[in-house]
Design a protein around this motif. Sequence first.
Motif, PDB file in Angstrom:
ATOM      1  N   ASN A 168       8.102  -1.358  -9.314  1.00 46.46           N
ATOM      2  CA  ASN A 168       6.901  -0.668  -9.780  1.00 46.46           C
ATOM      3  C   ASN A 168       5.860  -1.682 -10.236  1.00 46.46           C
ATOM      4  N   ARG A 169       4.605  -1.305 -10.064  1.00 46.49           N
ATOM      5  CA  ARG A 169       3.494  -2.144 -10.510  1.00 46.49           C
ATOM      6  C   ARG A 169       3.171  -1.828 -11.963  1.00 46.49           C
ATOM      7  N   THR A 170       2.540  -2.780 -12.606  1.00 46.05           N
ATOM      8  CA  THR A 170       2.018  -2.524 -13.953  1.00 46.05           C
ATOM      9  C   THR A 170       0.610  -1.953 -13.805  1.00 46.05           C
ATOM     10  N   ARG A 171       0.118  -1.363 -14.877  1.00 49.29           N
ATOM     11  CA  ARG A 171      -1.253  -0.839 -14.840  1.00 49.29           C
ATOM     12  C   ARG A 171      -2.256  -1.969 -14.555  1.00 49.29           C
ATOM     13  N   GLU A 172      -2.003  -3.127 -15.120  1.00 47.33           N
ATOM     14  CA  GLU A 172      -2.892  -4.268 -14.893  1.00 47.33           C
ATOM     15  C   GLU A 172      -2.879  -4.688 -13.422  1.00 47.33           C
ATOM     16  N   HIS A 194       2.040  12.704 -12.555  1.00 48.53           N
ATOM     17  CA  HIS A 194       3.200  12.077 -11.914  1.00 48.53           C
ATOM     18  C   HIS A 194       2.867  11.687 -10.475  1.00 48.53           C
ATOM     19  N   ARG A 195       2.218  12.592  -9.745  1.00 48.50           N
ATOM     20  CA  ARG A 195       1.843  12.291  -8.359  1.00 48.50           C
ATOM     21  C   ARG A 195       0.895  11.087  -8.301  1.00 48.50           C
ATOM     22  N   ILE A 196      -0.006  10.991  -9.260  1.00 49.57           N
ATOM     23  CA  ILE A 196      -0.926   9.853  -9.326  1.00 49.57           C
ATOM     24  C   ILE A 196      -0.147   8.567  -9.602  1.00 49.57           C
ATOM     25  N   ALA A 197       0.743   8.599 -10.584  1.00 51.16           N
ATOM     26  CA  ALA A 197       1.531   7.411 -10.931  1.00 51.16           C
ATOM     27  C   ALA A 197       2.347   6.930  -9.740  1.00 51.16           C
ATOM     28  N   VAL A 198       2.913   7.849  -8.977  1.00 46.98           N
ATOM     29  CA  VAL A 198       3.680   7.486  -7.786  1.00 46.98           C
ATOM     30  C   VAL A 198       2.750   6.899  -6.728  1.00 46.98           C
ATOM     31  N   ALA A 199       1.606   7.552  -6.494  1.00 47.60           N
ATOM     32  CA  ALA A 199       0.666   7.079  -5.476  1.00 47.60           C
ATOM     33  C   ALA A 199       0.111   5.695  -5.808  1.00 47.60           C
ATOM     34  N   LEU A 200      -0.056   5.399  -7.084  1.00 49.88           N
ATOM     35  CA  LEU A 200      -0.550   4.091  -7.507  1.00 49.88           C
ATOM     36  C   LEU A 200       0.542   3.031  -7.517  1.00 49.88           C
ATOM     37  N   GLY A 201       1.787   3.444  -7.412  1.00 52.10           N
ATOM     38  CA  GLY A 201       2.887   2.487  -7.446  1.00 52.10           C
ATOM     39  C   GLY A 201       3.387   2.188  -8.841  1.00 52.10           C
ATOM     40  N   LEU A 202       2.934   2.973  -9.832  1.00 54.14           N
ATOM     41  CA  LEU A 202       3.401   2.782 -11.207  1.00 54.14           C
ATOM     42  C   LEU A 202       4.800   3.338 -11.399  1.00 54.14           C
ATOM     43  N   LYS A 203       5.135   4.321 -10.588  1.00 54.32           N
ATOM     44  CA  LYS A 203       6.464   4.933 -10.623  1.00 54.32           C
ATOM     45  C   LYS A 203       6.970   5.019  -9.201  1.00 54.32           C
ATOM     46  N   SER A 204       8.263   4.962  -9.044  1.00 55.40           N
ATOM     47  CA  SER A 204       8.829   5.124  -7.716  1.00 55.40           C
ATOM     48  C   SER A 204       9.332   6.551  -7.557  1.00 55.40           C
ATOM     49  N   SER A 205       9.451   6.933  -6.324  1.00 58.00           N
ATOM     50  CA  SER A 205       9.934   8.264  -5.989  1.00 58.00           C
ATOM     51  C   SER A 205      10.864   8.117  -4.801  1.00 58.00           C
ATOM     52  N   THR A 242       8.840   8.348  -1.616  1.00 54.98           N
ATOM     53  CA  THR A 242       7.840   7.336  -1.292  1.00 54.98           C
ATOM     54  C   THR A 242       8.238   5.985  -1.861  1.00 54.98           C
ATOM     55  N   PRO A 243       9.059   5.205  -1.134  1.00 54.88           N
ATOM     56  CA  PRO A 243       9.502   3.920  -1.655  1.00 54.88           C
ATOM     57  C   PRO A 243       8.386   2.894  -1.800  1.00 54.88           C
ATOM     58  N   ASN A 244       7.333   2.954  -1.002  1.00 59.16           N
ATOM     59  CA  ASN A 244       6.191   2.041  -1.103  1.00 59.16           C
ATOM     60  C   ASN A 244       4.931   2.896  -1.098  1.00 59.16           C
ATOM     61  N   PRO A 245       4.597   3.505  -2.244  1.00 58.71           N
ATOM     62  CA  PRO A 245       3.608   4.571  -2.264  1.00 58.71           C
ATOM     63  C   PRO A 245       2.145   4.185  -2.185  1.00 58.71           C
ATOM     64  N   MET A 246       1.760   2.993  -2.617  1.00 62.58           N
ATOM     65  CA  MET A 246       0.328   2.719  -2.713  1.00 62.58           C
ATOM     66  C   MET A 246      -0.297   2.558  -1.342  1.00 62.58           C
ATOM     67  N   VAL A 247      -1.255   3.416  -1.043  1.00 61.72           N
ATOM     68  CA  VAL A 247      -1.967   3.380   0.223  1.00 61.72           C
ATOM     69  C   VAL A 247      -3.447   3.239  -0.091  1.00 61.72           C
ATOM     70  N   TRP A 248      -4.054   2.224   0.467  1.00 63.12           N
ATOM     71  CA  TRP A 248      -5.488   2.040   0.275  1.00 63.12           C
ATOM     72  C   TRP A 248      -6.209   2.725   1.408  1.00 63.12           C
ATOM     73  N   PRO A 249      -7.315   3.415   1.121  1.00 60.85           N
ATOM     74  CA  PRO A 249      -8.056   4.099   2.181  1.00 60.85           C
ATOM     75  C   PRO A 249      -8.536   3.107   3.228  1.00 60.85           C
ATOM     76  N   SER A 250      -8.238   3.391   4.478  1.00 57.03           N
ATOM     77  CA  SER A 250      -8.702   2.524   5.553  1.00 57.03           C
ATOM     78  C   SER A 250      -9.806   3.202   6.349  1.00 57.03           C
ATOM     79  N   ASN A 251     -10.071   4.461   6.053  1.00 54.75           N
ATOM     80  CA  ASN A 251     -11.080   5.207   6.785  1.00 54.75           C
ATOM     81  C   ASN A 251     -12.386   5.307   6.014  1.00 54.75           C
ATOM     82  N   GLY A 252     -12.538   4.573   4.948  1.00 55.02           N
ATOM     83  CA  GLY A 252     -13.734   4.650   4.126  1.00 55.02           C
ATOM     84  C   GLY A 252     -13.518   5.607   2.972  1.00 55.02           C
ATOM     85  N   PRO A 253     -14.314   5.510   1.926  1.00 57.28           N
ATOM     86  CA  PRO A 253     -14.088   6.302   0.724  1.00 57.28           C
ATOM     87  C   PRO A 253     -14.332   7.797   0.897  1.00 57.28           C
TER      88      PRO A 253
END
Length: 91
Positions: free
Chosen positions: A4-8, A51-62, A65-76
């Motif tokens: 898991n990632r830290t908030r920082e 909880h869904r946000i924490a998982v999507a950010l990688g702060l928590k595992s699920s 979703t073992p590697n949850p953080m996805v950065w938008p590649s299609n633009g904001p």
Amino acid sequence: MLPNRTREEVRDAFSAHGITVVEWARAHGFSPDSVYAVLLGRTRGVRGEAHRIAVALGLKSSAETPNPMVWPSNGPDRPVETQQEGRMSNN
């Protein structure tokens, strides 16, 4: 499974990718206020949207979703479909 990632670390990742929290939140269908609450530690992310946000950010595992953080590649303005979206129902 990645650790898991830290908030920082998550905040640093936003800077490194040149994306704002608001852009990421909207691209993933989350409330920007809720994402800030999780990032600032005001919400622990135990259940629901936080909880869904924490998982999507990688702060928590699920298990889903073992590697949850996805950065938008299609633009904001164009959401990126994540693994979770395909499994969630509106029931």
